[in-house]
Motif scaffolding. Sequence first.
Motif, PDB file in Angstrom:
ATOM      1  N   ARG A 114       1.041  -1.514  -0.224  1.00 23.14           N
ATOM      2  CA  ARG A 114       0.210   0.167   0.095  1.00 23.14           C
ATOM      3  C   ARG A 114       0.665   0.959   0.259  1.00 23.14           C
ATOM      4  O   ARG A 114       0.028   2.425  -0.571  1.00 23.14           O
ATOM      5  CB  ARG A 114      -1.208   0.429   1.511  1.00 23.14           C
ATOM      6  N   GLN A 115       2.276   1.325   0.525  1.00 26.07           N
ATOM      7  CA  GLN A 115       2.560   1.654   0.744  1.00 26.07           C
ATOM      8  C   GLN A 115       3.252   2.922  -0.695  1.00 26.07           C
ATOM      9  O   GLN A 115       3.653   4.045  -0.936  1.00 26.07           O
ATOM     10  CB  GLN A 115       3.915   2.122   2.250  1.00 26.07           C
ATOM     11  N   GLU A 116       3.793   2.210  -1.799  1.00 24.00           N
ATOM     12  CA  GLU A 116       4.177   1.909  -2.883  1.00 24.00           C
ATOM     13  C   GLU A 116       2.991   1.973  -3.675  1.00 24.00           C
ATOM     14  O   GLU A 116       3.487   2.877  -4.403  1.00 24.00           O
ATOM     15  CB  GLU A 116       5.357   0.579  -3.448  1.00 24.00           C
ATOM     16  N   CYS A 117       1.357   2.038  -3.717  1.00 29.08           N
ATOM     17  CA  CYS A 117       0.983   2.185  -4.722  1.00 29.08           C
ATOM     18  C   CYS A 117      -0.242   2.031  -3.963  1.00 29.08           C
ATOM     19  O   CYS A 117      -1.354   0.818  -3.719  1.00 29.08           O
ATOM     20  CB  CYS A 117       1.004   1.326  -5.841  1.00 29.08           C
ATOM     21  N   ASP A 118      -1.104   3.603  -3.992  1.00 29.23           N
ATOM     22  CA  ASP A 118      -1.960   2.356  -2.260  1.00 29.23           C
ATOM     23  C   ASP A 118      -3.369   1.883  -3.286  1.00 29.23           C
ATOM     24  O   ASP A 118      -3.695   1.113  -3.473  1.00 29.23           O
ATOM     25  CB  ASP A 118      -2.302   4.197  -1.742  1.00 29.23           C
ATOM     26  N   LYS A 119      -4.479   3.145  -4.309  1.00 27.19           N
ATOM     27  CA  LYS A 119      -5.553   3.002  -5.178  1.00 27.19           C
ATOM     28  C   LYS A 119      -5.470   2.625  -6.592  1.00 27.19           C
ATOM     29  O   LYS A 119      -4.469   3.755  -6.685  1.00 27.19           O
ATOM     30  CB  LYS A 119      -6.417   3.571  -4.842  1.00 27.19           C
ATOM     31  N   LEU A 120      -5.436   1.188  -7.221  1.00 25.75           N
ATOM     32  CA  LEU A 120      -5.265   0.923  -8.174  1.00 25.75           C
ATOM     33  C   LEU A 120      -6.577   1.733  -9.139  1.00 25.75           C
ATOM     34  O   LEU A 120      -7.560   1.017  -9.073  1.00 25.75           O
ATOM     35  CB  LEU A 120      -5.043  -0.252  -8.315  1.00 25.75           C
ATOM     36  N   PRO A 121      -6.191   2.933 -10.255  1.00 28.31           N
ATOM     37  CA  PRO A 121      -7.069   2.419 -10.752  1.00 28.31           C
ATOM     38  C   PRO A 121      -7.508   1.688 -11.961  1.00 28.31           C
ATOM     39  O   PRO A 121      -6.582   0.387 -12.079  1.00 28.31           O
ATOM     40  CB  PRO A 121      -6.632   4.196 -11.958  1.00 28.31           C
ATOM     41  N   VAL A 122      -8.112   1.741 -12.199  1.00 28.80           N
ATOM     42  CA  VAL A 122      -8.920   0.231 -13.164  1.00 28.80           C
ATOM     43  C   VAL A 122      -8.655   0.731 -14.334  1.00 28.80           C
ATOM     44  O   VAL A 122      -9.463   1.973 -15.309  1.00 28.80           O
ATOM     45  CB  VAL A 122     -10.207   0.070 -12.096  1.00 28.80           C
ATOM     46  N   ILE A 123      -9.173  -0.865 -15.274  1.00 29.22           N
ATOM     47  CA  ILE A 123      -9.199  -0.530 -16.703  1.00 29.22           C
ATOM     48  C   ILE A 123      -9.555  -1.991 -17.054  1.00 29.22           C
ATOM     49  O   ILE A 123      -9.411  -2.856 -16.761  1.00 29.22           O
ATOM     50  CB  ILE A 123      -7.730  -0.753 -17.857  1.00 29.22           C
ATOM     51  N   VAL A 124     -10.628  -1.585 -17.903  1.00 27.33           N
ATOM     52  CA  VAL A 124     -11.741  -2.979 -18.087  1.00 27.33           C
ATOM     53  C   VAL A 124     -11.264  -3.392 -19.383  1.00 27.33           C
ATOM     54  O   VAL A 124     -11.503  -2.122 -20.471  1.00 27.33           O
ATOM     55  CB  VAL A 124     -13.256  -2.643 -17.778  1.00 27.33           C
ATOM     56  N   PHE A 125     -10.953  -4.267 -20.132  1.00 24.49           N
ATOM     57  CA  PHE A 125     -10.609  -4.887 -21.344  1.00 24.49           C
ATOM     58  C   PHE A 125     -11.229  -5.930 -21.957  1.00 24.49           C
ATOM     59  O   PHE A 125     -11.661  -6.774 -20.856  1.00 24.49           O
ATOM     60  CB  PHE A 125      -8.687  -5.087 -21.412  1.00 24.49           C
ATOM     61  N   SER A 126     -11.624  -5.014 -23.106  1.00 27.14           N
ATOM     62  CA  SER A 126     -12.498  -6.429 -24.103  1.00 27.14           C
ATOM     63  C   SER A 126     -12.104  -6.638 -25.437  1.00 27.14           C
ATOM     64  O   SER A 126     -11.408  -5.665 -26.100  1.00 27.14           O
ATOM     65  CB  SER A 126     -13.612  -5.450 -24.475  1.00 27.14           C
ATOM     66  N   HIS A 127     -11.414  -7.772 -25.625  1.00 28.65           N
ATOM     67  CA  HIS A 127     -11.224  -8.119 -26.124  1.00 28.65           C
ATOM     68  C   HIS A 127     -11.695  -8.507 -27.736  1.00 28.65           C
ATOM     69  O   HIS A 127     -13.131  -7.872 -27.718  1.00 28.65           O
ATOM     70  CB  HIS A 127     -10.618  -9.860 -26.044  1.00 28.65           C
ATOM     71  N   GLY A 128     -10.907  -8.232 -29.297  1.00 28.73           N
ATOM     72  CA  GLY A 128     -11.538  -8.428 -30.532  1.00 28.73           C
ATOM     73  C   GLY A 128     -12.603 -10.175 -30.617  1.00 28.73           C
ATOM     74  O   GLY A 128     -12.371 -10.940 -30.315  1.00 28.73           O
ATOM     75  N   LEU A 129     -13.231  -9.241 -32.169  1.00 28.30           N
ATOM     76  CA  LEU A 129     -13.187 -11.092 -33.034  1.00 28.30           C
ATOM     77  C   LEU A 129     -12.886 -12.119 -33.011  1.00 28.30           C
ATOM     78  O   LEU A 129     -11.541 -11.697 -33.176  1.00 28.30           O
ATOM     79  CB  LEU A 129     -14.441 -10.282 -34.245  1.00 28.30           C
ATOM     80  N   GLY A 130     -13.130 -13.126 -32.577  1.00 29.66           N
ATOM     81  CA  GLY A 130     -12.529 -14.369 -32.442  1.00 29.66           C
ATOM     82  C   GLY A 130     -11.230 -14.064 -31.631  1.00 29.66           C
ATOM     83  O   GLY A 130      -9.858 -15.139 -32.520  1.00 29.66           O
ATOM     84  N   ALA A 131     -10.882 -13.488 -30.974  1.00 29.34           N
ATOM     85  CA  ALA A 131      -9.815 -13.263 -30.292  1.00 29.34           C
ATOM     86  C   ALA A 131      -9.680 -13.713 -28.599  1.00 29.34           C
ATOM     87  O   ALA A 131     -11.309 -14.208 -28.352  1.00 29.34           O
ATOM     88  CB  ALA A 131      -8.985 -12.351 -30.047  1.00 29.34           C
TER      89      ALA A 131
END
Length: 595
Positions: A294-311
């Motif tokens: 926590r002292q090195e990186c407290d709150k983690l911002p979020v990225i929701v990733f969506s893959h492509g067709l056939g991937a």
Amino acid sequence: MMMMMKRREIAYLWALLLCSALACEHDWLGGSEVLRRVAFGGVRATRVFVAASLLLASHLFAWRGSRWQMAPAMLVHFFLMSVYSAAVAKWCNESHVTLADAVQASLFGDDAAAGPQLVVTLWPAIGAVALVLLSAVLNWLFPLVQFPRLRGPFRVGVTTYHIVPSTPPAHKAPKANKENGDEESPDEFNLRVYYPAGRRRSAAQAGGDRDRMINEMRHGKQNDVDGDDDDGGEQTHASSIDYTDADIFRSPWLVHGHATASGFARFAKIPPFLFSHMHNFQIPAGRNAPLVRRQECDKLPVIVFSHGLGATPCCYHATMLELASHGYLVAAVEHNDRSSAMIRMRDGEVRYYTPLADLKEQRQATEYEVRHAQLMHRVSEVAWSLDHLAALNRGDRDDFPHEFYSTMSASHGRREPPDFTGRIDMGRVASMGHSFGGATATESARLDYRIHACVNLDGWQLPISEALQNNGLERVPLFMMQSYHFKIWKRNHDALMRMYERSHKDSVFYTLQRSGHQNFSDFGLFAPTVTRLLKAVGKRDPREALDVIHEYVLSFLDHHIRKRGDNEDDGAPPLLRLDHEIHRLSGVEPERRKQ
């Protein structure tokens, strides 16, 4: 990223090539045995063959196993072994000596006639040389790779959740092919979470590397991997950090093993063995590795990733790991809408991609209706994923909105997933995706008010809603980058431009010059020559293309997500405000809104 054969493989192919030439009984040097001895120092085919056999044993037992690219060379090896074995048996029978004496005479005798020798006629020797060269070409076309070194200050961990939602989706997924199982896809899906797992360097050093890369992009300089820093010659360049130095931070690129390779083969309609060697590829991510302190990186911002067709999500490991190494929590959805290459269900069943023609016939629907239904199911899975992350952040197992199971639990001999309680910043969330995933990310950002920015990479516009197409993404900033191949696809480019012109005022839109659709995925890294010939990638180096993509995306996300609410400047991020020179040197062309 390096693309190469192992050194023992190169030595093995050279040994077989030399052995095949020396074994030919034809006087191919145009002279006598004396010329052959002068040319090769008196080296005999049998001695070279034994060396090749030892190299083969080293390759098979000291490494992870063989690959199909080596099959022609191994065929030559077994042919030469058969010829040599027959010669030894014949010589033992005629000379009335033991097998050990025959082999000793063959290998160590000074006289060429002292023992059985490996000799083949001209045409078999030519065929053997051709097969060895074929193996070398196949290894060049489909090389072994070392995964790109990550530029961020953190190591990366990964864990996977299998989620069974308790609420219905906005739209049911299209019906499946009966051969693939049930009539309709169940709502369960997988969520693969990448997160920072330990600080590698100080934040000041990491920031210096980001500034250095921007300066190098501005001046057109290449990253010096081996360059020394000014501080006592210590290497601190981001790309000089090796994140694969410990087994704990290694995971297979193929998340579901050969089932994933089979899914790619089915979608591409090519033989599965072409993907079989991918089980050797490793990524620098530790399964269930401890979360960064926590002292090195407290709150983690979020990225929701969506893959492509056939991937599947694994097609974008280079991008997702890079983002996680910079302190983001990346939640990659393995969609269960029949558009994925494959998905493994909770009971172990594997469901593969269902062709569009089958879905259209079963639903009696148009392509848009089928793809839009899949899109809305994907949007529901993005919403369920955010529900799950919010529950993980609360830390109350009884408060989870959906039933879920960790697929990397201690019951499999691994660590328990890390405790994310209080570590996920649900106030700083971005959606991101490629191709069909780009459309998913943009539609999710329009509908889900928990999302504060959107990244659309080479987005496919066919399945999006009319509301998004006509009104754009007005609510949050939108980052779009398309390949050159998609820019010359006029119908899709015009649709992207219409959406861009109606989107949030801080939205940006770029074209990555000399690039193709798969420059945004890992496939250009694994087979750059083949993908370039198939026009899946452009003419620019795949590693360079990904470096530019990552730097632009990180600049956008850092400004609109990581620093969200920290400053009053809500304009474009610093990198994207730079003069046109950096865009020119990076091979990036800004698209202009109509005035």
